[in-house]
Design a protein around this motif. Structure first.
Motif, PDB file in Angstrom:
ATOM      1  N   LEU A   1      11.268 -56.075 -16.562  1.00 37.71           N
ATOM      2  CA  LEU A   1       9.959 -56.101 -17.210  1.00 37.71           C
ATOM      3  C   LEU A   1      10.132 -56.244 -18.723  1.00 37.71           C
ATOM      4  N   ASP A   2       9.430 -57.192 -19.311  1.00 38.67           N
ATOM      5  CA  ASP A   2       9.477 -57.442 -20.745  1.00 38.67           C
ATOM      6  C   ASP A   2       9.201 -56.149 -21.520  1.00 38.67           C
ATOM      7  N   SER A   3       9.978 -55.900 -22.562  1.00 42.72           N
ATOM      8  CA  SER A   3       9.885 -54.621 -23.280  1.00 42.72           C
ATOM      9  C   SER A   3       8.504 -54.385 -23.881  1.00 42.72           C
ATOM     10  N   SER A   4       7.836 -55.417 -24.385  1.00 37.62           N
ATOM     11  CA  SER A   4       6.499 -55.202 -24.957  1.00 37.62           C
ATOM     12  C   SER A   4       5.476 -54.925 -23.856  1.00 37.62           C
ATOM     13  N   LEU A   5       5.599 -55.595 -22.708  1.00 41.05           N
ATOM     14  CA  LEU A   5       4.707 -55.311 -21.575  1.00 41.05           C
ATOM     15  C   LEU A   5       4.965 -53.917 -21.030  1.00 41.05           C
ATOM     16  N   ARG A   6       6.234 -53.540 -20.980  1.00 41.52           N
ATOM     17  CA  ARG A   6       6.606 -52.202 -20.519  1.00 41.52           C
ATOM     18  C   ARG A   6       5.956 -51.151 -21.430  1.00 41.52           C
ATOM     19  N   TYR A   7       6.083 -51.344 -22.737  1.00 43.28           N
ATOM     20  CA  TYR A   7       5.532 -50.394 -23.696  1.00 43.28           C
ATOM     21  C   TYR A   7       4.012 -50.273 -23.535  1.00 43.28           C
ATOM     22  N   GLN A   8       3.325 -51.413 -23.449  1.00 41.61           N
ATOM     23  CA  GLN A   8       1.863 -51.400 -23.282  1.00 41.61           C
ATOM     24  C   GLN A   8       1.456 -50.694 -21.995  1.00 41.61           C
ATOM     25  N   ALA A   9       2.162 -50.987 -20.921  1.00 39.40           N
ATOM     26  CA  ALA A   9       1.842 -50.365 -19.639  1.00 39.40           C
ATOM     27  C   ALA A   9       2.078 -48.858 -19.698  1.00 39.40           C
ATOM     28  N   GLU A  10       3.204 -48.454 -20.284  1.00 41.68           N
ATOM     29  CA  GLU A  10       3.496 -47.022 -20.385  1.00 41.68           C
ATOM     30  C   GLU A  10       2.425 -46.307 -21.197  1.00 41.68           C
ATOM     31  N   GLN A  11       2.008 -46.909 -22.310  1.00 37.11           N
ATOM     32  CA  GLN A  11       0.968 -46.277 -23.130  1.00 37.11           C
ATOM     33  C   GLN A  11      -0.333 -46.118 -22.347  1.00 37.11           C
ATOM     34  N   SER A  12      -0.682 -47.119 -21.567  1.00 37.89           N
ATOM     35  CA  SER A  12      -1.896 -47.056 -20.748  1.00 37.89           C
ATOM     36  C   SER A  12      -1.791 -45.952 -19.693  1.00 37.89           C
ATOM     37  N   ILE A  13      -0.653 -45.866 -19.042  1.00 39.22           N
ATOM     38  CA  ILE A  13      -0.443 -44.835 -18.013  1.00 39.22           C
ATOM     39  C   ILE A  13      -0.451 -43.444 -18.648  1.00 39.22           C
TER      40      ILE A  13
END
Length: 191
Positions: free
Chosen positions: A24-36
């Motif tokens: 998973l792309d690091s920026s997408l990972r970061y955005q998803a983690e923040q949302s969760i």
């Protein structure tokens, strides 16, 4: 031969989704983690809970350390799973804080060193944040293959324990060919 095909299919799904999760792309990972993280911080069950079980991230899973830090800040008691020392097919939960000593288990996953004074009976947990490899729209999950969480949660409806799966959207698949022993989670939070 037909009997083994669901096992092979599950194995293939597990392998494919684990790779997808790790890549998973690091920026997408970061955005998803923040949302969760935000969804968990506002979740009524989390807000009301005193005793919360969670897991330490492994193999590209959602980074759970910020969740743990948040729970500590909110004066929640946090617990981690360990493989039961006398019944190796089951989990038990130990209190986890900044001073807890960790060791790698047989799968290379960090877990607290056994201290009987830190054990909490499963039915005393309020929320169990549950790891998963893949999930479908019905909230069935595929784990790592040991069946630990299926055994743990088999009768959770008879308790006040509320399990919540947490995962990335890339882990969702169209359909899991669930077996009778597979536990359908009441909720999976993903982004």
């Amino acid at each position: 031969m037909q009997k083994n095909s669901p096992v092979l299919a599950t194995h293939d799904i597990r392998k494919k989704v684990r790779q997808r999760r790790r890549e998973l792309d690091s920026s997408l990972r970061y955005q998803a983690e923040q949302s969760i993280y935000q969804q968990l911080q506002q979740h009524p069950k989390i807000l009301a809970a005193k005793h919360i079980a969670i897991f330490l991230s492994f193999d590209g899973e959602l980074n759970t350390q910020p969740i743990i830090e948040y729970l500590w800040q909110q004066n929640k008691s946090v617990y981690l799973p360990i493989i039961h020392p006398f019944n190796r097919k089951h989990l038990m939960f130990l209190r986890y804080d900044r001073h807890t000593q960790l060791a790698r288990n047989q799968f290379g996953i960090l877990e607290p060193k056994l201290n009987v004074n830190h054990v909490i009976p499963f039915h005393q947990l309020n929320v169990v944040l549950t790891p998963l490899v893949a999930f479908d729209h019905r909230n069935y999950r595929i784990g790592m293959g040991g069946g630990y969480y299926d055994r743990l949660l088999a009768d959770y409806q008879k308790t006040s324990v509320y399990p919540i799966g947490i995962a990335f959207n890339c882990q969702q698949i169209a359909h899991i060919d669930n077996q009778p022993w597979d536990v359908q989670l009441p909720e999976i939070i993903s982004a």
